[in-house]
Design an enzyme around this catalytic site. Structure first.
Site, PDB file in Angstrom:
ATOM      1  N   GLU A 198      52.640  25.304  -7.741  1.00 55.81           N
ATOM      2  CA  GLU A 198      52.581  25.625  -6.315  1.00 55.81           C
ATOM      3  C   GLU A 198      53.192  27.014  -6.086  1.00 55.81           C
ATOM      4  O   GLU A 198      52.772  27.759  -5.196  1.00 55.81           O
ATOM      5  CB  GLU A 198      53.390  24.550  -5.570  1.00 55.81           C
ATOM      6  CG  GLU A 198      53.385  24.661  -4.090  1.00 55.81           C
ATOM      7  CD  GLU A 198      54.185  23.515  -3.441  1.00 55.81           C
ATOM      8  OE1 GLU A 198      54.020  22.337  -3.819  1.00 55.81           O
ATOM      9  OE2 GLU A 198      54.975  23.822  -2.538  1.00 55.81           O
TER      10      GLU A 198
ATOM     11  N   ARG B 118      48.271  22.035   0.342  1.00 56.86           N
ATOM     12  CA  ARG B 118      48.843  23.306  -0.164  1.00 56.86           C
ATOM     13  C   ARG B 118      47.764  24.390  -0.317  1.00 56.86           C
ATOM     14  O   ARG B 118      47.813  25.216  -1.224  1.00 56.86           O
ATOM     15  CB  ARG B 118      49.581  23.112  -1.491  1.00 56.86           C
ATOM     16  CG  ARG B 118      50.718  22.108  -1.443  1.00 56.86           C
ATOM     17  CD  ARG B 118      51.845  22.577  -0.511  1.00 56.86           C
ATOM     18  NE  ARG B 118      52.899  21.587  -0.476  1.00 56.86           N
ATOM     19  CZ  ARG B 118      52.961  20.578   0.413  1.00 56.86           C
ATOM     20  NH1 ARG B 118      52.054  20.479   1.367  1.00 56.86           N
ATOM     21  NH2 ARG B 118      53.947  19.714   0.370  1.00 56.86           N
TER      22      ARG B 118
ATOM     23  N   SER C  19      59.385  22.401  -4.675  1.00 59.29           N
ATOM     24  CA  SER C  19      58.488  21.775  -5.664  1.00 59.29           C
ATOM     25  C   SER C  19      57.806  22.863  -6.475  1.00 59.29           C
ATOM     26  O   SER C  19      57.153  23.745  -5.906  1.00 59.29           O
ATOM     27  CB  SER C  19      57.405  20.962  -4.961  1.00 59.29           C
ATOM     28  OG  SER C  19      58.009  19.996  -4.136  1.00 59.29           O
TER      29      SER C  19
HETATM   30  C1  FAD Z   1      64.406  24.335  -1.257  1.00 60.45           C
HETATM   31  C2  FAD Z   1      62.943  24.503  -0.953  1.00 60.45           C
HETATM   32  C3  FAD Z   1      62.250  23.469  -0.363  1.00 60.45           C
HETATM   33  C4  FAD Z   1      60.891  23.603  -0.072  1.00 60.45           C
HETATM   34  N1  FAD Z   1      60.245  22.559   0.518  1.00 60.45           N
HETATM   35  C5  FAD Z   1      58.945  22.663   0.824  1.00 60.45           C
HETATM   36  C6  FAD Z   1      58.257  21.585   1.476  1.00 60.45           C
HETATM   37  O1  FAD Z   1      58.845  20.547   1.769  1.00 60.45           O
HETATM   38  N2  FAD Z   1      56.950  21.744   1.758  1.00 60.45           N
HETATM   39  C7  FAD Z   1      56.270  22.893   1.461  1.00 60.45           C
HETATM   40  O2  FAD Z   1      55.068  22.966   1.758  1.00 60.45           O
HETATM   41  N3  FAD Z   1      56.890  23.935   0.865  1.00 60.45           N
HETATM   42  C8  FAD Z   1      58.199  23.852   0.528  1.00 60.45           C
HETATM   43  N4  FAD Z   1      58.838  24.898  -0.070  1.00 60.45           N
HETATM   44  C9  FAD Z   1      58.082  26.136  -0.393  1.00 60.45           C
HETATM   45  C10 FAD Z   1      58.284  27.258   0.671  1.00 60.45           C
HETATM   46  O3  FAD Z   1      59.338  26.955   1.532  1.00 60.45           O
HETATM   47  C11 FAD Z   1      57.017  27.486   1.484  1.00 60.45           C
HETATM   48  O4  FAD Z   1      55.919  27.779   0.639  1.00 60.45           O
HETATM   49  C12 FAD Z   1      57.171  28.629   2.496  1.00 60.45           C
HETATM   50  O5  FAD Z   1      56.109  28.635   3.400  1.00 60.45           O
HETATM   51  C13 FAD Z   1      57.291  29.977   1.806  1.00 60.45           C
HETATM   52  O6  FAD Z   1      57.619  30.943   2.793  1.00 60.45           O
HETATM   53  P1  FAD Z   1      58.157  32.363   2.380  1.00 60.45           P
HETATM   54  O7  FAD Z   1      58.221  33.201   3.594  1.00 60.45           O
HETATM   55  O8  FAD Z   1      59.402  32.249   1.601  1.00 60.45           O
HETATM   56  O9  FAD Z   1      56.942  32.842   1.428  1.00 60.45           O
HETATM   57  P2  FAD Z   1      57.013  33.918   0.268  1.00 60.45           P
HETATM   58  O10 FAD Z   1      57.496  33.272  -0.979  1.00 60.45           O
HETATM   59  O11 FAD Z   1      57.707  35.138   0.730  1.00 60.45           O
HETATM   60  O12 FAD Z   1      55.460  34.258   0.098  1.00 60.45           O
HETATM   61  C14 FAD Z   1      54.574  33.284  -0.422  1.00 60.45           C
HETATM   62  C15 FAD Z   1      53.190  33.927  -0.596  1.00 60.45           C
HETATM   63  O13 FAD Z   1      52.664  34.297   0.657  1.00 60.45           O
HETATM   64  C16 FAD Z   1      52.374  35.703   0.720  1.00 60.45           C
HETATM   65  N5  FAD Z   1      52.772  36.139   2.067  1.00 60.45           N
HETATM   66  C17 FAD Z   1      54.023  36.087   2.594  1.00 60.45           C
HETATM   67  N6  FAD Z   1      54.003  36.479   3.881  1.00 60.45           N
HETATM   68  C18 FAD Z   1      52.722  36.808   4.170  1.00 60.45           C
HETATM   69  C19 FAD Z   1      52.049  37.273   5.340  1.00 60.45           C
HETATM   70  N7  FAD Z   1      52.712  37.486   6.487  1.00 60.45           N
HETATM   71  N8  FAD Z   1      50.724  37.491   5.286  1.00 60.45           N
HETATM   72  C20 FAD Z   1      50.027  37.255   4.132  1.00 60.45           C
HETATM   73  N9  FAD Z   1      50.610  36.815   2.994  1.00 60.45           N
HETATM   74  C21 FAD Z   1      51.932  36.600   3.011  1.00 60.45           C
HETATM   75  C22 FAD Z   1      53.214  36.317  -0.377  1.00 60.45           C
HETATM   76  O14 FAD Z   1      52.631  37.534  -0.844  1.00 60.45           O
HETATM   77  C23 FAD Z   1      53.203  35.207  -1.432  1.00 60.45           C
HETATM   78  O15 FAD Z   1      52.003  35.232  -2.142  1.00 60.45           O
HETATM   79  C24 FAD Z   1      60.212  24.807  -0.383  1.00 60.45           C
HETATM   80  C25 FAD Z   1      60.921  25.870  -0.961  1.00 60.45           C
HETATM   81  C26 FAD Z   1      62.269  25.728  -1.253  1.00 60.45           C
HETATM   82  C27 FAD Z   1      63.034  26.871  -1.851  1.00 60.45           C
END
Ligand code: FAD
Length: 349
Positions: free
Chosen positions: A328, A163, A233
């Site tokens: 996380e 992570r 998580s």
């Molecule tokens: C139901 C569920 C299940 C999940 N399961 C997992 C799993 O199995 N494994 C796992 O690792 N994670 C899991 N996650 C967490 C999540 O899916 C991941 O962390 C995912 O990569 C987040 O993507 P996002 O676009 O929604 O990020 P966001 O929440 O939009 O952004 C996360 C962070 O990244 C920054 N950011 C976003 N885009 C950019 C960019 N282009 N450049 C620079 N910074 C940026 C944002 O400012 C923020 O700080 C889960 C989440 C949910 C809701």
């Protein structure tokens, strides 16, 4: 580029908390990003790139500009041994995994159904069921926010860990990921070490079988954020020393753990469940009944409720096991990234 008139962040975070921002802008291209970051109107405003908001908790009104990443596009090239997929950062990750499976690009299927954008995947090196992004990531392309030039980091330069990556540290607030390139081997090697996938350990298994199985497991185990607000998580699995682990085993002989270089990695969900916290509620925020590592918005939770619950869980775990959980999920307070330890007074122990 589109400046959104409605400034609520509710549709843009998977916890569905009802916070707002000074401004929300949708960026559709790299040029949009350059324009936003160089526009004098926004110079003094904090700017936050946001994917699908599935790893983000807005703790209050966001003082600044939230920039929704909607950069789309994908292209495929190949070598004798591999497919190289260049994916624009706004592409939806779960849709991408499904598209890969349907189009014969195997090796990504264990990462099915992880919500978010492709460009967010390297930030915390998403992982599940024995595979992490780092295992298939060739390189990450980003916009350097100081020079407004596009740069590329190869896998080894991303400093991926559990992570973790350079994007949460040295490059935090200094770049926007614009594309990722994945390298998928043409000779598919299924990753089936995770217990419930063991049924698939036979020569007839296809990437689609693995994908379907993972979708089935995840659908049973995890609440759908489109129905119940959550961010997956909430806490990371902590790593403790061998001595600490052995001491805990005297009281908790069933404590699940596995070896890592620094000691033992412990299942945070087990610690929370064993503390009797499944289903525990603070107002509209609740520890999920089936999956203790997931905190949910039952419908009426405020960000304050979620933070109170997270802090309560963290303190109980600290008291019971002398383990400090790290979250996380990324928190934003007053337009700045924040952490539970800063938001609540550190308890003397
Ligand atoms: C139901 C569920 C299940 C999940 N399961 C997992 C799993 O199995 N494994 C796992 O690792 N994670 C899991 N996650 C967490 C999540 O899916 C991941 O962390 C995912 O990569 C987040 O993507 P996002 O676009 O929604 O990020 P966001 O929440 O939009 O952004 C996360 C962070 O990244 C920054 N950011 C976003 N885009 C950019 C960019 N282009 N450049 C620079 N910074 C940026 C944002 O400012 C923020 O700080 C889960 C989440 C949910 C809701």
């Amino acid at each position: 580029m589109q400046i959104l008139l409605n400034k609520t962040l509710k549709p843009y975070n998977s916890f569905s908390v009802n916070e707002s921002a000074d401004l929300i802008i949708q960026a559709d291209s790299i040029q949009d990003l350059i324009d936003i970051w160089s526009d004098k109107k926004y110079t003094d405003m904090t700017k936050l790139p946001l994917g699908r908001g599935s790893n983000t908790l807005f703790c209050n009104h966001f003082n600044g500009v939230v920039v929704l990443n909607r950069l789309f596009g994908k292209s495929v090239t190949e070598t004798d041994t591999d497919y190289l997929l260049k994916i624009s950062s706004g592409e939806d990750w779960p849709a991408l995994v499904e598209w890969c499976v349907d189009n014969g690009f195997a090796g990504i299927e264990n990462l099915a159904m992880i919500p978010g954008c492709a460009g967010s995947a390297p930030i915390q090196n998403i992982g599940a069921y024995g595979l992490e992004l780092k295992d298939i990531c060739e390189s990450v392309e980003y916009l350097d926010l100081e020079t407004l030039q596009i740069k590329t980091l190869k896998n080894s330069e991303c400093l991926f860990g559990y992570r973790e990556s350079i994007f949460k540290h040295e490059l935090k607030d200094r770049c926007i990921i614009t594309a990722i390139t994945l390298r998928l081997n043409k000779q598919w090697q299924p990753v089936l070490a995770y217990g419930p996938l063991s049924d698939l350990r036979n020569s007839k298994t296809t990437p689609k079988n693995v994908f379907d199985k993972i979708c089935e497991i995840r659908s049973k185990k995890l609440p759908d954020p489109n129905v119940i607000g959550n961010a997956g998580s909430f806490f990371k699995n902590p790593v403790i020393s061998e001595e600490h682990y052995l001491a805990l085993c005297e009281t908790y002989p069933n404590l699940p753990a596995y070896d890592v270089t620094e000691g033992k990695k412990i299942a945070a969900g087990w610690l929370i469940d064993n503390a009797g916290l499944k289903g525990f509620k603070i107002n509209g925020a609740q520890v999920h009944q089936e999956q203790a590592l997931v905190l949910i918005n039952t419908g009426t939770a405020t960000s304050e409720d979620i933070l109170e619950l997270a802090n309560y869980v963290k303190n109980i775990v600290l008291d019971m096991y002398d383990i400090e959980l790290e979250h996380e999920v990324r928190f934003y307070l007053n337009g700045e990234e924040s952490f539970l330890s800063e938001l609540f007074d550190e308890r003397t122990h």
